[in-house]
Design an enzyme around this catalytic site. Structure first.
Site, PDB file in Angstrom:
ATOM      1  N   ASP A   1       0.595  -1.132  -0.205  1.00 19.04           N
ATOM      2  CA  ASP A   1      -0.301   0.063   0.009  1.00 19.04           C
ATOM      3  C   ASP A   1       0.822   0.826  -0.327  1.00 19.04           C
ATOM      4  O   ASP A   1       2.074   1.009   0.367  1.00 19.04           O
ATOM      5  CB  ASP A   1      -0.702  -0.060   0.976  1.00 19.04           C
TER       6      ASP A   1
ATOM      7  N   LYS B   1      -3.381   2.959  -2.713  1.00 17.21           N
ATOM      8  CA  LYS B   1      -4.443   4.618  -2.164  1.00 17.21           C
ATOM      9  C   LYS B   1      -3.772   5.319  -1.823  1.00 17.21           C
ATOM     10  O   LYS B   1      -2.663   5.261  -0.794  1.00 17.21           O
ATOM     11  CB  LYS B   1      -5.265   3.966  -1.467  1.00 17.21           C
TER      12      LYS B   1
ATOM     13  N   MET C   1      -7.173   9.514  10.069  1.00 16.20           N
ATOM     14  CA  MET C   1      -7.987   9.622   8.339  1.00 16.20           C
ATOM     15  C   MET C   1      -8.777  11.075   7.996  1.00 16.20           C
ATOM     16  O   MET C   1      -9.065  11.507   7.483  1.00 16.20           O
ATOM     17  CB  MET C   1      -8.722   8.620   7.358  1.00 16.20           C
TER      18      MET C   1
HETATM   19  N1  SAH Z   1      -3.615   0.409   9.811  1.00 13.66           N
HETATM   20  C1  SAH Z   1      -3.009   1.649   9.608  1.00 13.66           C
HETATM   21  C2  SAH Z   1      -4.348   2.897   9.767  1.00 13.66           C
HETATM   22  C3  SAH Z   1      -4.918   2.749   8.644  1.00 13.66           C
HETATM   23  S1  SAH Z   1      -5.722   4.335   7.887  1.00 13.66           S
HETATM   24  C4  SAH Z   1      -2.735   1.734  10.714  1.00 13.66           C
HETATM   25  O1  SAH Z   1      -3.149   1.060  11.784  1.00 13.66           O
HETATM   26  O2  SAH Z   1      -1.182   2.622  11.239  1.00 13.66           O
HETATM   27  C5  SAH Z   1      -4.996   5.449   6.908  1.00 13.66           C
HETATM   28  C6  SAH Z   1      -4.666   6.896   8.368  1.00 13.66           C
HETATM   29  O3  SAH Z   1      -3.738   6.074   9.945  1.00 13.66           O
HETATM   30  C7  SAH Z   1      -4.032   7.708   7.642  1.00 13.66           C
HETATM   31  O4  SAH Z   1      -4.841   8.838   7.385  1.00 13.66           O
HETATM   32  C8  SAH Z   1      -3.417   8.776   9.163  1.00 13.66           C
HETATM   33  O5  SAH Z   1      -4.390   8.778   9.555  1.00 13.66           O
HETATM   34  C9  SAH Z   1      -2.534   7.249   9.274  1.00 13.66           C
HETATM   35  N2  SAH Z   1      -1.382   7.057   9.315  1.00 13.66           N
HETATM   36  C10 SAH Z   1      -1.016   5.972   8.838  1.00 13.66           C
HETATM   37  N3  SAH Z   1       0.594   6.016   8.351  1.00 13.66           N
HETATM   38  C11 SAH Z   1       0.587   7.388   9.882  1.00 13.66           C
HETATM   39  C12 SAH Z   1       1.777   8.231   9.713  1.00 13.66           C
HETATM   40  N4  SAH Z   1       3.050   7.365   9.712  1.00 13.66           N
HETATM   41  N5  SAH Z   1       1.923   9.166  10.076  1.00 13.66           N
HETATM   42  C13 SAH Z   1       0.254   9.470  10.998  1.00 13.66           C
HETATM   43  N6  SAH Z   1      -0.394   9.260  10.345  1.00 13.66           N
HETATM   44  C14 SAH Z   1      -0.640   7.839   9.739  1.00 13.66           C
END
Ligand code: SAH
Length: 510
Positions: A37, A59, A174
């Protein structure tokens, strides 16, 4: 039908490659197909086995390379061909990662799967910003909430009154685009406008950016900082702990964007040392290391190794290509038993040790002049020296050794070629002011770097850039090309270069 493969739904962690679990790494190493991803760090692809298929289904915002149905179909098809699949997802696969949906789909198609949890950004991004999501003095619970509810949903499941009333730490994922709405709903439902809020963008990576404020001020502050997705929104009293507990962005080189110009295969130690100090390393290899066009002189010298008294290495690459060739010829290190060895510096020495060989000479500083000095007390008259090294290397070493009475056979062990792959990226980064410093670790990195730039603009492109050179020879080459290094390493090694960069920035920001 083929034996059916298995799908591993893997949490790839929040971005820092060190936060991948050991189990996930093993799984990536063994996978036949890797499907990843937008948020899964590209560093992880370094672990992929040679002949594995790598498929990007990222995405970014609304841009889907492949629809969720398309991804599902892909996983099923590959598994039905008997392939094992590493399905990498940012953070944890079951925290807002649609991992649950993918597992259900696999189950319904009869494809076996396993889940490897990952470090979720919901906890890690705040942690790297110095915000513990729970703390006994502040809150006893934490909620993970989507900031982007499925727009097709008829009835909202957002319980603003409950979020507002509780003293939980609220972590929204998000949610950047929806921040104003989130703040407004919480205040309207009775949460104090003074409640501390932090947004952490690209948490756990060198690009991490944090903006703090209160429910009342945060929207304006985020707008001003131009902070965009992906970011975590943390709301609650724990956010105030950042004042005390921030650590990641306090490292001395944090936020510095430093270009590494070494050949890719050699960049890792510099990258890792600078990254540990917080720098964002941008690899623009200017050099490609290749075997010599004609390998026969090197082979011949190995064939005739008995006639030599000394074997002298002036670089790690010289060592590597010499031994690669020796092994390719079906020989082993025993043919070197009669020789004395010299090398130019500690890293070359270590590389020799990898082959079970201890250098007889290690000069005090790491340049040809010092090697010559180290030989001064050694009788070289009529001694035969083999010097496997780069094409177009400096001539001083063979000349001086010859003056001392030795017979020197210089043989080309490798060539350094100009690497043009990242030319455009480099020029774009410089034009957009996205670089703070450039490191040069040899004269050829400097001259190749200049070849990558369109020469007429060099002065303008490098105007505000700090140049760091590994030593006087490299600096001299730079000056001859109109580049003035602000930083020159005290000790002419990678560690010396890192120390000097650190000292420079610490003196600017005591
Ligand atoms: N499964 C992922 C979340 C996916 S939803 C997890 O557990 O982290 C996608 C959202 O995750 C993004 O919109 C943001 O809010 C957050 N996100 C993912 N990686 C990030 C990062 N390195 N720093 C800040 N927010 C992050």
């Amino acid at each position: 039908m083929d034996k059916i493969g298995k799908v591993y739904l893997i949490g790839a962690g929040p971005g820092d490659p060190g936060l991948l679990t050991i189990k996930a790494k093993e799984c990536i190493e063994n996978a036949d197909v890797v499907v990843y991803d937008y948020l899964a760090s590209p560093f992880l692809l370094d672990y992929v086995k040679k002949d594995a298929q790598i498929i990007y289904v990222g995405k970014k915002g609304g841009d889907h390379t492949l629809s969720q149905d398309g991804i599902n179909q892909l996983l099923v098809d590959k598994a039905k061909h008997g392939l094992n699949i590493a399905r990498l997802k940012g953070g944890d696969p079951f925290v807002f990662g649609r991992g649950g949906e993918e597992a259900q789909m696999l189950l319904s198609c009869g494809v076996p799967y396993e889940v490897i949890p990952g470090v979720t950004s919901a906890i890690a991004a705040p942690a790297y910003a110095g915000i513990p999501v729970t703390h006994r003095d502040h809150t006893s619970f934490v909620s993970f909430i989507t900031g982007h509810e499925n727009p097709d949903k008829k009835e909202t499941s957002m319980q603003w009154d409950i979020y507002a009333r509780s003293n939980a730490t609220l972590v929204f994922l998000m949610g950047v685009k929806n921040l104003a709405n989130i703040a407004k709903n919480l205040i309207n439902n009775g949460k104090s406008p003074d409640t501390p809020v932090a947004l952490v963008r690209w948490g756990t990576t060198a690009r991490q950016q944090t903006v703090t404020g209160t429910l009342e001020t945060i929207v304006e502050k985020v707008k001003k900082a131009k902070l965009k997705s992906p970011a975590i929104i943390v709301i609650g009293h724990v956010v105030s702990l950042r004042n005390e507990l921030a650590w990641f962005d306090k490292r001395p080189l944090f936020g510095k964007r430093i270009v590494i110009t070494r050949a890719r295969a050699q960049a890792s130690s510099l990258v890792s040392k600078l990254s540990k100090l917080g720098a964002q390393c941008i690899e623009i290899p200017t050099i490609k290391i290749a075997p010599p066009e004609d390998i026969s002189p090197l082979k011949k010298s190995i064939e005739n190794i008995d006639i030599y008294d000394w074997l002298v290495f002036t670089s790690v690459n010289g060592v590597k290509f010499f031994f690669d060739t020796l092994f390719d010829m079906g020989k082993d290190v025993r043919i070197l038993g009669h020789l004395k060895l010299a090398c130019i510096g500690p890293v070359t020495k270590e590389r020799l040790q990898d082959y079970g060989i201890i250098s007889d000479i290690l000069p005090e500083t790491y340049r040809a002049e010092s090697v010559i000095k180290a030989f001064l007390n050694i009788k070289l008259k009529n001694k035969k020296i083999l010097l496997p090294r780069a094409k177009k290397a400096r001539t001083i070493l063979p000349e001086e050794l010859t003056k001392m009475g030795a017979k020197v056979d210089e043989v080309i062990a490798y060539e350094t070629l100009l690497d043009m792959n990242k030319k455009e990226e480099l020029i774009n980064l410089l034009q957009d002011n996205k670089i703070d410093a450039v490191t040069f670790t040899s004269s050829s990195t400097v001259s190749n770097f200049i070849s990558l730039l369109d020469s007429k603009n060099t002065g303008k492109l490098l105007k505000n850039i700090i140049i760091a050179s590994i030593g006087p020879i490299t600096s001299k080459t730079a000056r001859s090309l109109d580049i003035e290094p602000e930083i020159e390493a005290g000790e002419y090694t990678i560690q010396g270069l890192v120390d000097s960069l650190l000292a420079y920035y610490e003196s600017k920001n005591p």
